[in-house]
Every structure is written in structure tokens, then in C-alpha cells.
Design a protein around this motif. Sequence first.
Motif, PDB file in Angstrom:
ATOM      1  N   ASN A 339      -2.075   0.908   2.672  1.00  0.00           N
ATOM      2  CA  ASN A 339      -1.384   2.200   2.601  1.00  0.00           C
ATOM      3  C   ASN A 339      -0.315   2.241   1.522  1.00  0.00           C
ATOM      4  O   ASN A 339       0.774   2.793   1.740  1.00  0.00           O
ATOM      5  N   GLY A 340      -0.620   1.686   0.348  1.00  0.00           N
ATOM      6  CA  GLY A 340       0.349   1.692  -0.740  1.00  0.00           C
ATOM      7  C   GLY A 340      -0.058   2.573  -1.906  1.00  0.00           C
ATOM      8  O   GLY A 340       0.416   2.379  -3.029  1.00  0.00           O
ATOM      9  N   ARG A 341      -0.912   3.565  -1.642  1.00  0.00           N
ATOM     10  CA  ARG A 341      -1.381   4.437  -2.718  1.00  0.00           C
ATOM     11  C   ARG A 341      -0.513   5.688  -2.805  1.00  0.00           C
ATOM     12  O   ARG A 341       0.291   5.969  -1.930  1.00  0.00           O
ATOM     13  N   ILE A 342      -0.701   6.454  -3.862  1.00  0.00           N
ATOM     14  CA  ILE A 342       0.171   7.607  -4.091  1.00  0.00           C
ATOM     15  C   ILE A 342       0.057   8.613  -2.952  1.00  0.00           C
ATOM     16  O   ILE A 342       1.043   9.234  -2.560  1.00  0.00           O
ATOM     17  N   GLU A 343      -1.119   8.778  -2.381  1.00  0.00           N
ATOM     18  CA  GLU A 343      -1.293   9.698  -1.268  1.00  0.00           C
ATOM     19  C   GLU A 343      -0.422   9.291  -0.080  1.00  0.00           C
ATOM     20  O   GLU A 343       0.135  10.146   0.618  1.00  0.00           O
ATOM     21  N   ASP A 344      -0.294   7.981   0.149  1.00  0.00           N
ATOM     22  CA  ASP A 344       0.534   7.486   1.251  1.00  0.00           C
ATOM     23  C   ASP A 344       2.013   7.768   1.003  1.00  0.00           C
ATOM     24  O   ASP A 344       2.740   8.179   1.910  1.00  0.00           O
ATOM     25  N   LEU A 345       2.443   7.547  -0.241  1.00  0.00           N
ATOM     26  CA  LEU A 345       3.845   7.814  -0.566  1.00  0.00           C
ATOM     27  C   LEU A 345       4.156   9.311  -0.502  1.00  0.00           C
ATOM     28  O   LEU A 345       5.238   9.716  -0.068  1.00  0.00           O
ATOM     29  N   ARG A 346       3.205  10.124  -0.937  1.00  0.00           N
ATOM     30  CA  ARG A 346       3.398  11.577  -0.830  1.00  0.00           C
ATOM     31  C   ARG A 346       3.567  11.994   0.629  1.00  0.00           C
ATOM     32  O   ARG A 346       4.444  12.805   0.963  1.00  0.00           O
ATOM     33  N   ARG A 347       2.724  11.448   1.478  1.00  0.00           N
ATOM     34  CA  ARG A 347       2.770  11.816   2.897  1.00  0.00           C
ATOM     35  C   ARG A 347       4.102  11.391   3.511  1.00  0.00           C
ATOM     36  O   ARG A 347       4.750  12.180   4.214  1.00  0.00           O
ATOM     37  N   PHE A 348       4.518  10.169   3.251  1.00  0.00           N
ATOM     38  CA  PHE A 348       5.773   9.685   3.811  1.00  0.00           C
ATOM     39  C   PHE A 348       6.944  10.535   3.309  1.00  0.00           C
ATOM     40  O   PHE A 348       7.803  10.962   4.094  1.00  0.00           O
ATOM     41  N   ALA A 349       6.973  10.794   1.988  1.00  0.00           N
ATOM     42  CA  ALA A 349       8.075  11.570   1.413  1.00  0.00           C
ATOM     43  C   ALA A 349       8.123  12.986   1.987  1.00  0.00           C
ATOM     44  O   ALA A 349       9.205  13.518   2.289  1.00  0.00           O
ATOM     45  N   LYS A 350       6.956  13.598   2.167  1.00  0.00           N
ATOM     46  CA  LYS A 350       6.919  14.952   2.709  1.00  0.00           C
ATOM     47  C   LYS A 350       7.460  14.976   4.135  1.00  0.00           C
ATOM     48  O   LYS A 350       8.186  15.907   4.534  1.00  0.00           O
TER      49      LYS A 350
END
Length: 458
Positions: A339-350
Motif C-alpha cells: 500500500n505504498g502507491r500514489i493511490e494509497d497516499l491520495r486516499r489517506f490524505a483525503k
Amino acid sequence: MKQTLLDKIWDAHTVRVEDGGRCVLYIDRQYIHEVTSPVAFGGIERRGLGVARPAQITATADHNIPTVNQHLPIEEPESRRQVEALAENCARHGIEHFGVGHPKQGIVHIIGPELGFTQPGMTIVCGDSHTSTHGALGAVAFGVGTSEVEMVFASQCILQTKPRSMRITVDGELRPGVEAKDVILYIISQITASGGTGYFIEFAGSTIRSLSMEGRMTVCNMSIECGARGGMIAPDEKTFEYLRGRERVPQGTEFDEAVARWRELYSDADAVFDKEYRFDAADIAPMITYGTNPGMGMAVDASIPADADPKALEYMGFKAGEKLLGKPVDYVFVGSCTNGRIEDLRRFAKLVEGRRKADNITAWIVPGSKGVEAAAKAEGLDQILAAAGFELRQPGCSACLAMNADKIPAGKYSVSTSNRNFEGRQGPGARTMLSGVAVAAAAAVTGRIADPREVFDM
């Protein structure tokens, strides 16, 4: 005979079948990192051999590197030695190497698809168990041992027994708050941590097809956590669009020709699998583990099963029949090849935007590659995280495993989006609960195990 996707790729790469049934299998690409490659390099050099096809090998540093101050020398001597040895070995043998600070450096199973090295129909190996990640693009990808890394160095082939085939079909629409990580944690909880032993899994069904490519990588990444040799998903239009324009894929008309070949990579309608499972997406909730292997998982709002392993519960400090909701947490880790891809970071940040990290939480938010880090900064995710009290660290395997500075102290509880919760996996005595990004985000802002559907009004 009707063929499975595994049959089509495996058979096309079989050079010959040895007495006893083992196959000499040609390998299209080998990924290497600093942990498992030094002994293999030493082996071929002692035998006076070179690397047969260095252009088909990709190297990166990921396991041992720090996720802060990467411009400084690595403090831990053994980690520094391994990272330096990888650079030296690659230079000596003409292998492309993405070392610390290189703009293409990252976790090996993230940069492969990200840069377009991983493509449908390939056979792929790496001295790392989570090589199964690459199967999300319709490849046969699996982890190998050090002696097998050496074998591929010397011959570009490997001696391997063909696994049995399993198909896991998941149909239906995922409920709010449920993500790819929950799908695979649910599957493993149902078939157990050894249910896939001896098999190569093909994931199929409308739920799987609805996942993004990054979600599919998460599912395939953890296929080995039920004992399987690897996992794969047949390529489709999402796969082709994901690959289009990536640096190491064919370009222009050559890409169109490649897509025409890739369209043939699917299991025939009447293909027979050695074992099949079917699941309904409606049965899947946000998941969390309570024990010491990934099969010990449950819905985040459920109770620990009455028949749970007492030894695992003793290690974790839990009791059968109790809920985890409300239990305090010390660490949250978002990252790893799971879970270290950009989609994961976007989800966490949102999810955390406009909120604040709980005071009792130490959080490590770690991009899986320099590419992911650059994209996160370009999109302003680092600023969203900072405003919420989080720091975007530098790429690496980080707290997935206790091989670098990001270790969980003994007795502390960690909600982790990585792939393993074995005793000591994140540090001696560390207590790890695996989850998806939403459950991790809920823990990060509340300081306890919480249902993301309630915290974030999903």
C-alpha cells in the motif's frame, strides 16, 4: 485442451521438462535488491561465471535504507554494507541499478510496474516473496531463493515445478469504506494462511475487474500470504491504459502490436482449475488482523473468534471474544509494496484532510518510490499531510520489516498497511495489526482502533 492463463504463460516459457517433471523455465525479467543478491553474485563469481543477460535484470535498494535523511550515509553498518555491495555488483556486471537518491529508486515491486518493466505475459522472479505483486498485470511472477537468483544470473532460466491452479472469483459491488486490501484480507481469513499452498491463484470476477491497477497489485501482492506460489489477474483495458506511455513499454505502433498479443492472455472459457473458490463482495467489510499471521483477520467491528489461537492472542495481548474497537494504538504505518502507491497516499490524505493526527500516534507515511514521492508532492499531498500533523517520508520498505531504522518497539501496537504480522516482523516484540488505508487513517486520527465508516461518515 482448454488452458488457464497460468498454462499459457508457463508453457510458452518452458524450455524443456526434466525427468521428474520439473521445468526449465525461461525468465523474462529478474528484479534484485540489496538483501538477497550479494550471495548470488558471490556464487557466480566463485564459479567463474558472468551474468547471462544483464539487460533483463533490474536492481534497486529498498529493504535496508532509511526513510529520512537519505542524503546521509546509512548509519547501521550491515545495512550500509549491503546497499554498497549491490551498487558494486551491478556496476561490475553491467546491471541497471537504481540506488539511494536515484530518481527511479523505490521498492522493487512498485518501480517494476511504475516504470513499465513489468508487462503482461512475462515470467518474473525476484529474491523476495512479494514478487507476486507483478501478477496484477497478467504475468507469472513469484519469489525465489538465493540459489535460484544465482541460477537466473547464470542462465536466465530457473528449474521449477509447475504449481497447481486455483481460481478465486469475487463478484459484486464493494460496500462503502471497503478497499482492495480488505478484499484480500477477507479472502485469506476465509481460506486460511495455508489454503493456497502449492497453487498459483488467478483472481477473477466483477469485483476484481472493478479494482484499479493499484488495487489489483495489492491483491496479488498478498496472494502468498495464504501460502500460494503467486497470484495473477488477466490483463484487460485497464491494464493496457495503465501501461500506455510508461518508460519501458513499447511505444507507438509497437505498443498496439503488444496489446494485440496481450489480449490473448486469459483463461479459456472451459479451462479447468485444480481448485476454485467464490466470494460475494457484499460480505466484505473493512478488515483488521488480531493475531500473528494474515489469516487471523476479521471485520474491524467484529469480535475475535472464540477458537482463535491462544498463543497468538497471548503475544498480541488480546482475548477471544473481545472486540478491537476502541483499543489504543501507538503506531500507524502507511506504505510498503502492498500500500505504498500514489493511490494509497491520495486516499489517506483525503481521509485525514481537515483533521489532526492523534497525540498518542507515531505515524510513518512512506511513498513506495521516488516517482510516488514526486507525484505526491506535485499534487500537494505532502502539504495536506503536514497540515494534519503527518510527515511524508522518503521511499523505502520502511516499517514493513525490521531491517531498517523504522522499527516498532516491543509491546507497542501498530496498525500497518503492509503484508505480514508475524511475531517480530516490525521489530522484536512488536504487535502488528494489518489493515487497509481507511482503517489505518481512522486509527491515526483517533488514536485507537476505529471503524472508518463511522469516523469518516462513509
